[in-house]
Scaffold this motif. Structure first.
Motif, mmCIF file in Angstrom:
data_model
loop_
_atom_site.group_PDB
_atom_site.id
_atom_site.type_symbol
_atom_site.label_atom_id
_atom_site.label_comp_id
_atom_site.label_asym_id
_atom_site.label_seq_id
_atom_site.Cartn_x
_atom_site.Cartn_y
_atom_site.Cartn_z
ATOM 1 N N HIS A 40 42.415 8.285 33.574
ATOM 2 C CA HIS A 40 43.479 8.032 34.548
ATOM 3 C C HIS A 40 42.847 7.656 35.877
ATOM 4 C CE1 HIS A 40 47.373 8.229 36.462
ATOM 5 N NE2 HIS A 40 46.832 8.956 37.411
ATOM 6 N N GLN A 41 43.050 6.412 36.310
ATOM 7 C CA GLN A 41 42.410 5.929 37.517
ATOM 8 C C GLN A 41 43.336 6.106 38.716
ATOM 9 O OE1 GLN A 41 40.840 1.998 37.081
ATOM 10 N NE2 GLN A 41 40.167 2.344 34.989
ATOM 11 N N HIS A 42 42.742 6.564 39.823
ATOM 12 C CA HIS A 42 43.510 6.791 41.038
ATOM 13 C C HIS A 42 43.393 5.627 42.016
ATOM 14 C CE1 HIS A 42 44.296 10.648 39.489
ATOM 15 N NE2 HIS A 42 43.189 11.256 39.877
ATOM 16 N N GLU A 43 42.541 4.647 41.707
ATOM 17 C CA GLU A 43 42.330 3.566 42.656
ATOM 18 C C GLU A 43 43.556 2.652 42.715
ATOM 19 O OE1 GLU A 43 38.839 1.751 41.229
ATOM 20 O OE2 GLU A 43 37.487 3.206 42.144
ATOM 21 N N ALA A 44 43.930 2.287 43.918
ATOM 22 C CA ALA A 44 45.090 1.414 44.097
ATOM 23 C C ALA A 44 44.723 -0.018 43.744
ATOM 24 C CB ALA A 44 45.576 1.489 45.542
ATOM 25 N N LYS A 458 55.421 12.722 19.625
ATOM 26 C CA LYS A 458 56.162 13.034 20.851
ATOM 27 C C LYS A 458 55.682 14.345 21.461
ATOM 28 C CE LYS A 458 60.426 10.526 19.761
ATOM 29 N NZ LYS A 458 61.888 10.653 19.512
ATOM 30 N N ARG A 459 55.406 15.321 20.590
ATOM 31 C CA ARG A 459 54.933 16.614 21.094
ATOM 32 C C ARG A 459 53.572 16.471 21.778
ATOM 33 N NH1 ARG A 459 51.391 19.772 18.970
ATOM 34 N NH2 ARG A 459 51.524 18.720 16.946
ATOM 35 N N ARG A 460 52.641 15.730 21.113
ATOM 36 C CA ARG A 460 51.317 15.533 21.710
ATOM 37 C C ARG A 460 51.405 14.733 23.003
ATOM 38 N NH1 ARG A 460 49.882 14.443 16.266
ATOM 39 N NH2 ARG A 460 49.858 12.195 16.738
ATOM 40 N N LEU A 461 52.324 13.745 23.032
ATOM 41 C CA LEU A 461 52.492 12.950 24.242
ATOM 42 C C LEU A 461 53.006 13.807 25.387
ATOM 43 C CD1 LEU A 461 52.460 10.171 25.609
ATOM 44 C CD2 LEU A 461 54.778 9.803 24.743
ATOM 45 N N ARG A 462 53.981 14.652 25.099
ATOM 46 C CA ARG A 462 54.523 15.531 26.148
ATOM 47 C C ARG A 462 53.457 16.505 26.639
ATOM 48 N NH1 ARG A 462 57.498 15.312 30.111
ATOM 49 N NH2 ARG A 462 58.834 14.002 28.790
ATOM 50 N N GLU A 463 52.652 17.031 25.711
ATOM 51 C CA GLU A 463 51.578 17.949 26.111
ATOM 52 C C GLU A 463 50.555 17.236 26.992
ATOM 53 O OE1 GLU A 463 49.990 19.399 22.482
ATOM 54 O OE2 GLU A 463 51.641 20.809 22.105
ATOM 55 N N ARG A 469 49.831 15.892 34.624
ATOM 56 C CA ARG A 469 50.528 16.309 35.850
ATOM 57 C C ARG A 469 49.857 17.533 36.469
ATOM 58 N NH1 ARG A 469 57.033 15.506 34.660
ATOM 59 N NH2 ARG A 469 56.927 13.276 34.261
ATOM 60 N N GLU A 470 49.405 18.444 35.621
ATOM 61 C CA GLU A 470 48.753 19.639 36.149
ATOM 62 C C GLU A 470 47.392 19.285 36.751
ATOM 63 O OE1 GLU A 470 48.568 23.433 37.350
ATOM 64 O OE2 GLU A 470 50.272 22.441 36.356
ATOM 65 N N GLU A 471 46.635 18.398 36.041
ATOM 66 C CA GLU A 471 45.321 17.988 36.533
ATOM 67 C C GLU A 471 45.428 17.225 37.850
ATOM 68 O OE1 GLU A 471 43.682 15.673 33.440
ATOM 69 O OE2 GLU A 471 43.435 17.347 32.031
ATOM 70 N N ASN A 472 46.497 16.447 37.990
ATOM 71 C CA ASN A 472 46.633 15.575 39.164
ATOM 72 C C ASN A 472 47.703 16.078 40.134
ATOM 73 O OD1 ASN A 472 44.919 13.035 38.362
ATOM 74 N ND2 ASN A 472 46.118 13.550 36.555
ATOM 75 N N LYS A 473 47.987 17.368 40.066
ATOM 76 C CA LYS A 473 49.055 17.929 40.899
ATOM 77 C C LYS A 473 48.795 17.686 42.381
ATOM 78 C CE LYS A 473 51.674 22.214 41.509
ATOM 79 N NZ LYS A 473 51.799 23.636 41.070
ATOM 80 N N ASP A 474 47.592 17.976 42.822
ATOM 81 C CA ASP A 474 47.266 17.784 44.241
ATOM 82 C C ASP A 474 47.290 16.299 44.610
ATOM 83 O OD1 ASP A 474 46.950 20.499 44.440
ATOM 84 O OD2 ASP A 474 44.767 20.439 44.170
ATOM 85 N N CYS A 570 55.879 10.428 37.707
ATOM 86 C CA CYS A 570 55.810 10.845 36.289
ATOM 87 C C CYS A 570 54.591 10.196 35.641
ATOM 88 C CB CYS A 570 57.091 10.498 35.549
ATOM 89 S SG CYS A 570 57.676 8.800 35.807
ATOM 90 N N ILE A 571 53.401 10.657 36.006
ATOM 91 C CA ILE A 571 52.155 10.103 35.481
ATOM 92 C C ILE A 571 52.144 10.163 33.953
ATOM 93 C CG2 ILE A 571 49.690 10.594 35.273
ATOM 94 C CD1 ILE A 571 49.580 11.213 38.174
ATOM 95 N N GLY A 572 51.745 9.063 33.333
ATOM 96 C CA GLY A 572 51.621 9.010 31.884
ATOM 97 C C GLY A 572 52.841 8.513 31.159
#
Length: 610
Positions: A40-44, A458-463, A469-474, A570-572
């Motif tokens: 997941h890249q954060h660069e704009a 779907k379950r794996r995608l939601r996980e 979201r947790e990793e990139n919360k900040d 909603c990342i991902g």
């Protein structure tokens, strides 16, 4: 994964797989410099930051830069707090402008992204053209990557085991005394007998940037007898347009092969394949000429010389291989569908073959094909293959010949290691065997996909989304605050713009929302079921800021969360943008995907009068 049909013959006529039918292949491979960034890249994206298409001209870049500067220049702010906020955004805008306005930096960014800009490039003469500079940058990247890969050896293996399962499906009436033979399923499976087996192993070593050597060992066994050979291959690339490959076996029978490709231009190419099987005959020659007919279609014509004689050379040889001429058209589209039609005329093989491929739910690629020949019975095949894991692909091929037999082939491919298991099911076309090998597996797969594969996916995608979201919360909170700060700076200019648009009865954004595609329905917008999650964000102000002279244009190709005033809630997940706007006093509405371009006003967006 190989399968029958004209398209497969087309691909196998080259030493390596082509990137679709439009472009000829180009071995030896020359890997480009790829950025080693996390998934997941954060660069704009600099183009999205300035709301510009990738093909934007210099004047468009300057005009957009001036527009943004009027809003985000620190000197135009009224208080210290706004100056600090504007300074951060202005720095990003200034950097994007400096990169995109410079031809060399822009070219590096287009080719290699932000990572390429961090690399020190030893530039050549400054009077080079853009194409020369592009070629130079690619060569430098190739050289950098080659230095890392020179000590690596590419290893590939292939195992094929033929199984004879014809006795499994024999009826009881086939046996003179059925009582002495067990007919339960386990006993029937015990009738399977191994047939031919082939094992190949090869490794490839790059000697230079444009020179590769590979060694392949082959072993074959059939009915307790077998043989082996060693094949050596040298691949050399003279230029981006021309490469050749020479291979020869070390043991008897000695066979030499010379093949290559010459790319005339981006629309046409020529390949050749010369095989010397014995010194008693002249070499067999095959030539293919291909030309682009449409954007995704290529026509090709191939000639195979077969065996022939040149005076006394080959006149007394028992080898007799007929010549043939083939003409065909192949098409491959980006959505995975495609078709190929090929006709071949020759003394030994005059036939018409065709195939059609498409994608089905579950990520499987399905291909149907048929062949009709003057000297053989009509034949059909069905091939399905797809990804089993991240590094493993699997497939099933069913071939049947009207008046002939049925063969099923199981195929697995993992990191260059291939296993193929052809299974002889029947000597003749049997409706029962055909039903059991096509309809029953299809029903089983559809049921498994509907009730097992899809729910688990779907379950794996939601996980995974929750993990992201947790990793990139900040990071998400940071981008949210930056977006809200940018919106606060935009509001004053947007109010002026709205007044101007009202005076001219032009384009006014009533509302704009950005979030998961699943939240946008024909009846409205579904908000998140979780109170602590903000999945739909209001981007009315940033979208209105993009309106120029009663026109709105947002380029496609990149996520819209890169636009100033947007952020990714909603990342991902797949995201969409829904915009309601007034134009000439009439209400319009449009919903577009995250990477789809948007133009307004458009008549098709108009809502029916209530």
């Amino acid at each position: 994964m190989d399968d029958p049909g004209p398209s497969s013959t087309y691909y196998r006529s080259f030493a390596s797989t082509a990137d679709g039918p439009i472009h000829p292949p180009s071995p030896p491979q020359s890997p480009l410099l790829t950025p080693s960034l996390p998934p997941h890249q954060h660069e704009a994206d600099l183009y999205a930051l300035l709301n510009l298409p990738r093909e934007a001209s210099e004047s468009q870049i300057r005009e957009r830069y001036r527009t943004l500067v009027t809003t985000f220049h620190p000197d135009r702010q009224k208080n210290q707090h706004d100056r600090l906020i504007a300074h951060e955004r202005f720095t990003e805008i200034q950097r994007a402008y400096e990169i995109l306005i410079d031809d060399n930096k822009r070219m590096i960014y287009d080719l290699f992204g932000e990572e390429g800009l961090k690399t020190s490039w030893e530039l050549g003469p400054k009077n080079k053209s853009k194409e020369e500079l592009r070629s130079y940058f690619i060569q430098q990247a190739n050289h950098k990557k080659i230095l890392e890969l020179e000590n690596l050896v590419k290893s590939k293996s292939e195992i094929e085991l033929v199984l004879d399962a014809r006795a499994v499906f024999l009826p009881k009436s086939f046996w003179k005394d059925p009582s002495i033979v067990s007919h339960d399923p386990i006993s029937r499976l015990g009738r399977v007998r191994p047939g031919r087996s082939i094992i190949k192993h090869s490794f490839e070593v790059p000697l230079k940037e444009n020179l590769q050597v590979s060694i392949e060992g082959q072993a074959l066994s059939r009915n307790g007898k077998g043989g082996s050979n060693v094949l050596g291959t040298i691949k050399y690339q003279y230029s981006p347009r021309l490469w050749i490959e020479f291979s020869s076996s070390a043991l008897q029978p000695r066979v030499g092969r010379l093949k290559g490709t010459y790319t005339v231009d981006e629309d046409q190419y020529i390949t050749w394949n010369i095989v010397q099987q014995t010194l008693g005959n002249p070499p067999q020659v095959g030539v293919t000429y291909g030309r682009r007919l449409y954007s995704d279609s290529t026509g090709f014509i191939s000639y195979e010389s077969g065996s022939y004689s040149l005076g006394p050379w080959g006149s007394e040889s028992p080898l007799s291989v007929p010549s043939s001429l083939s003409v065909g058209v192949t098409t491959t589209r980006r959505n995975g569908t495609g078709w190929t039609v090929q006709t071949t005329a020759g003394l030994g093989a005059s036939r018409l073959v065709a195939d059609w491929s498409t994608k089905i739910p579950g990520g499987l690629k399905l291909k149907f094909g048929a062949e009709v020949g003057l000297s053989s019975s009509p034949a059909l095949f069905i091939n399905a293959d797809g990804k089993l894991t991240d590094n493993t692909r699997g497939g099933v091929l069913l071939q049947c010949e009207i008046g002939g037999g049925i063969i099923m082939k199981l195929k697995f491919n993992r990191l260059g290691q291939r296993i193929s298991i052809p299974i002889l099911l029947s000597e003749r076309l049997s409706p029962t065997i055909l039903f059991c090998s096509t309809v029953l597996p299809s029903i089983t797969y559809l049921g498994a996909y509907r009730y097992i594969i899809l729910p688990n996916k779907k379950r794996r995608l939601r996980e995974r989304i929750n993990e992201l979201r947790e990793e990139n919360k900040d990071f998400i909170m940071q981008k949210k605050h930056e977006a809200l700060d940018a919106v606060s700076l935009m509001e004053r200019e947007v109010e002026k713009k709205i007044r101007t648009e009202r005076e001219r009865n032009g384009l006014i954004i009533v509302s704009a929302h950005y979030g998961p595609s699943s939240s946008f329905t024909s009846r409205g917008i579904k908000q998140s079921e979780k109170e602590d999650e903000e999945e739909i964000i209001d981007v009315t102000v940033p979208v209105q800021a993009l309106v120029q002279d009663s026109k709105l244009y947002i380029p496609g190709g990149k996520g819209k969360f890169n636009i100033i005033g947007f952020w990714d809630p909603c990342i991902g997940e797949n995201k969409s943008l829904r915009v309601r706007y007034l134009f000439r006093g009439k209400l319009h509405e449009v919903t577009v995907g995250d990477t789809i371009s948007l133009r307004a006003p458009v008549k098709a967006h108009a809502l029916d009068d209530v």
